[in-house]
Design a protein around this motif. Structure first.
Motif, PDB file in Angstrom:
ATOM      1  N   ARG A  27       0.811  -1.212   0.000  1.00  0.00           N
ATOM      2  CA  ARG A  27       0.000   0.000   0.000  1.00  0.00           C
ATOM      3  C   ARG A  27       0.855   1.278   0.000  1.00  0.00           C
ATOM      4  N   LEU A  28       2.173   1.123  -0.092  1.00  0.00           N
ATOM      5  CA  LEU A  28       3.096   2.252  -0.023  1.00  0.00           C
ATOM      6  C   LEU A  28       3.783   2.474  -1.367  1.00  0.00           C
ATOM      7  N   LYS A  29       4.185   3.720  -1.618  1.00  0.00           N
ATOM      8  CA  LYS A  29       4.927   4.032  -2.839  1.00  0.00           C
ATOM      9  C   LYS A  29       6.357   3.549  -2.698  1.00  0.00           C
ATOM     10  N   GLU A  30       6.857   2.898  -3.734  1.00  0.00           N
ATOM     11  CA  GLU A  30       8.238   2.399  -3.729  1.00  0.00           C
ATOM     12  C   GLU A  30       9.222   3.518  -3.446  1.00  0.00           C
ATOM     13  N   GLY A  31      10.244   3.202  -2.656  1.00  0.00           N
ATOM     14  CA  GLY A  31      11.322   4.139  -2.392  1.00  0.00           C
ATOM     15  C   GLY A  31      10.971   5.311  -1.497  1.00  0.00           C
ATOM     16  N   SER A  32       9.779   5.315  -0.926  1.00  0.00           N
ATOM     17  CA  SER A  32       9.381   6.429  -0.079  1.00  0.00           C
ATOM     18  C   SER A  32      10.099   6.376   1.275  1.00  0.00           C
ATOM     19  N   THR A  33       9.941   7.443   2.038  1.00  0.00           N
ATOM     20  CA  THR A  33      10.561   7.540   3.350  1.00  0.00           C
ATOM     21  C   THR A  33       9.517   7.300   4.428  1.00  0.00           C
ATOM     22  N   ILE A  34       9.851   6.385   5.346  1.00  0.00           N
ATOM     23  CA  ILE A  34       8.944   5.994   6.421  1.00  0.00           C
ATOM     24  C   ILE A  34       9.572   6.374   7.755  1.00  0.00           C
ATOM     25  N   TRP A  35       8.799   7.048   8.579  1.00  0.00           N
ATOM     26  CA  TRP A  35       9.228   7.332   9.952  1.00  0.00           C
ATOM     27  C   TRP A  35       8.592   6.284  10.853  1.00  0.00           C
ATOM     28  N   PHE A  45      10.043  -3.622  11.860  1.00  0.00           N
ATOM     29  CA  PHE A  45       9.587  -2.571  10.948  1.00  0.00           C
ATOM     30  C   PHE A  45      10.786  -1.975  10.220  1.00  0.00           C
ATOM     31  N   VAL A  46      11.788  -1.580  10.964  1.00  0.00           N
ATOM     32  CA  VAL A  46      12.981  -0.961  10.386  1.00  0.00           C
ATOM     33  C   VAL A  46      13.687  -1.936   9.443  1.00  0.00           C
ATOM     34  N   LYS A  47      13.907  -3.151   9.887  1.00  0.00           N
ATOM     35  CA  LYS A  47      14.634  -4.134   9.074  1.00  0.00           C
ATOM     36  C   LYS A  47      13.886  -4.495   7.789  1.00  0.00           C
ATOM     37  N   LYS A  50      13.674  -1.445   5.275  1.00  0.00           N
ATOM     38  CA  LYS A  50      14.977  -1.225   4.622  1.00  0.00           C
ATOM     39  C   LYS A  50      15.248  -2.312   3.584  1.00  0.00           C
ATOM     40  N   LYS A  51      14.978  -3.554   3.948  1.00  0.00           N
ATOM     41  CA  LYS A  51      15.189  -4.681   3.030  1.00  0.00           C
ATOM     42  C   LYS A  51      14.356  -4.517   1.760  1.00  0.00           C
ATOM     43  N   GLU A  52      13.166  -3.925   1.898  1.00  0.00           N
ATOM     44  CA  GLU A  52      12.264  -3.744   0.756  1.00  0.00           C
ATOM     45  C   GLU A  52      12.518  -2.449  -0.014  1.00  0.00           C
ATOM     46  N   GLY A  53      13.597  -1.729   0.323  1.00  0.00           N
ATOM     47  CA  GLY A  53      13.998  -0.566  -0.452  1.00  0.00           C
ATOM     48  C   GLY A  53      13.465   0.776  -0.001  1.00  0.00           C
ATOM     49  N   PHE A  54      12.872   0.842   1.174  1.00  0.00           N
ATOM     50  CA  PHE A  54      12.374   2.116   1.687  1.00  0.00           C
ATOM     51  C   PHE A  54      13.468   2.833   2.476  1.00  0.00           C
ATOM     52  N   ASN A  55      13.374   4.141   2.531  1.00  0.00           N
ATOM     53  CA  ASN A  55      14.225   4.937   3.407  1.00  0.00           C
ATOM     54  C   ASN A  55      13.528   4.957   4.766  1.00  0.00           C
ATOM     55  N   PHE A  67       8.050  10.656  20.960  1.00  0.00           N
ATOM     56  CA  PHE A  67       7.147  10.922  19.842  1.00  0.00           C
ATOM     57  C   PHE A  67       6.341  12.207  20.040  1.00  0.00           C
ATOM     58  N   PHE A  68       6.000  12.516  21.267  1.00  0.00           N
ATOM     59  CA  PHE A  68       5.154  13.664  21.548  1.00  0.00           C
ATOM     60  C   PHE A  68       5.931  14.981  21.578  1.00  0.00           C
ATOM     61  N   GLU A  69       7.250  14.907  21.585  1.00  0.00           N
ATOM     62  CA  GLU A  69       8.064  16.121  21.679  1.00  0.00           C
ATOM     63  C   GLU A  69       9.026  16.316  20.512  1.00  0.00           C
ATOM     64  N   VAL A  70       9.398  15.240  19.841  1.00  0.00           N
ATOM     65  CA  VAL A  70      10.393  15.323  18.775  1.00  0.00           C
ATOM     66  C   VAL A  70       9.802  16.020  17.544  1.00  0.00           C
ATOM     67  N   GLU A  71      10.666  16.735  16.835  1.00  0.00           N
ATOM     68  CA  GLU A  71      10.248  17.359  15.593  1.00  0.00           C
ATOM     69  C   GLU A  71      10.009  16.259  14.556  1.00  0.00           C
ATOM     70  N   VAL A  72       8.954  16.397  13.808  1.00  0.00           N
ATOM     71  CA  VAL A  72       8.605  15.392  12.807  1.00  0.00           C
ATOM     72  C   VAL A  72       9.623  15.455  11.665  1.00  0.00           C
ATOM     73  N   PRO A  73      10.279  14.330  11.374  1.00  0.00           N
ATOM     74  CA  PRO A  73      11.239  14.330  10.268  1.00  0.00           C
ATOM     75  C   PRO A  73      10.519  14.379   8.925  1.00  0.00           C
ATOM     76  N   LYS A  74      11.265  14.742   7.898  1.00  0.00           N
ATOM     77  CA  LYS A  74      10.699  14.744   6.553  1.00  0.00           C
ATOM     78  C   LYS A  74      10.453  13.293   6.145  1.00  0.00           C
ATOM     79  N   CYS A  75       9.201  12.956   5.915  1.00  0.00           N
ATOM     80  CA  CYS A  75       8.843  11.578   5.577  1.00  0.00           C
ATOM     81  C   CYS A  75       7.546  11.565   4.780  1.00  0.00           C
TER      82      CYS A  75
END
Length: 172
Positions: A27-35, A45-47, A50-55, A67-75
């Motif tokens: 359901r995700l676009k190939e090569g997209s960035t996931i936070w 999730f991370v492994k 990454k194995k499937e080609g996502f950032n 999660f409630f205080e950190v700045e949201v990364p570009k994703c």
């Protein structure tokens, strides 16, 4: 407060097996960035992403990333297995952030809370129902255990339909 509650609530730390990550990938676009805001480097999730080609950008309270205080990364997407005891606050923040998200959660009683019911009713919501049940891994164990509840992904702007079904391949 959320950081302290999450840090000391032992019932919130259950690890997701890799087979429960795969259903969301189609359901995700190939090569997209996931936070993955509730995950460490060794998270499935991370492994898998990454194995499937996502950032992948990951963070965890134990690494000082609340999660409630950190700045949201570009994703492009926010995907994880959030702390269940904080689900109301997690979903409020996710909707406030406004990015597509998928959270693997226990579906039992998810609509029972009045405020949560209203929040979901007034926002985009999709359910990705998984079968059979996801068997999570407790931190002090290295093998999955059966659970008495049904899990799935509660999503916003990820699925094509408001209700979708996916069979799990537990061999992955």
């Amino acid at each position: 407060m959320s950081q302290l509650q999450y840090k000391f609530n032992k019932n919130d730390e259950y690890y997701t097996p890799s087979y429960a990550v795969y259903p969301i990938i189609s359901r995700l676009k190939e090569g997209s960035t996931i936070w993955c805001p509730f995950d460490k480097e060794e998270s499935e999730f991370v492994k898998v992403f990454k194995k499937e080609g996502f950032n992948v950008i990951h963070g965890h309270i134990e690494d000082g990333q609340d999660f409630f205080e950190v700045e949201v990364p570009k994703c492009d997407y926010i995907i994880s297995n959030p702390p269940y005891s904080l689900k109301n606050d997690v979903f409020k923040r996710l909707y406030a952030i406004g990015k597509p998200f998928a959270m693997l959660i226990n579906f039992q009683g998810i609509f029972d809370h009045k405020d949560r019911f209203e929040m979901f009713r007034s926002n985009t919501l999709e359910l990705l129902y998984l079968s059979p049940r996801v068997n999570y891994i407790k931190p002090e164990s290295d093998k999955a255990t059966g659970v008495p509840f049904q899990s799935g992904y509660l999503c916003s702007n990820i699925c094509k339909n408001s209700l979708e079904f996916e069979s799990l391949d537990k061999t992955k």
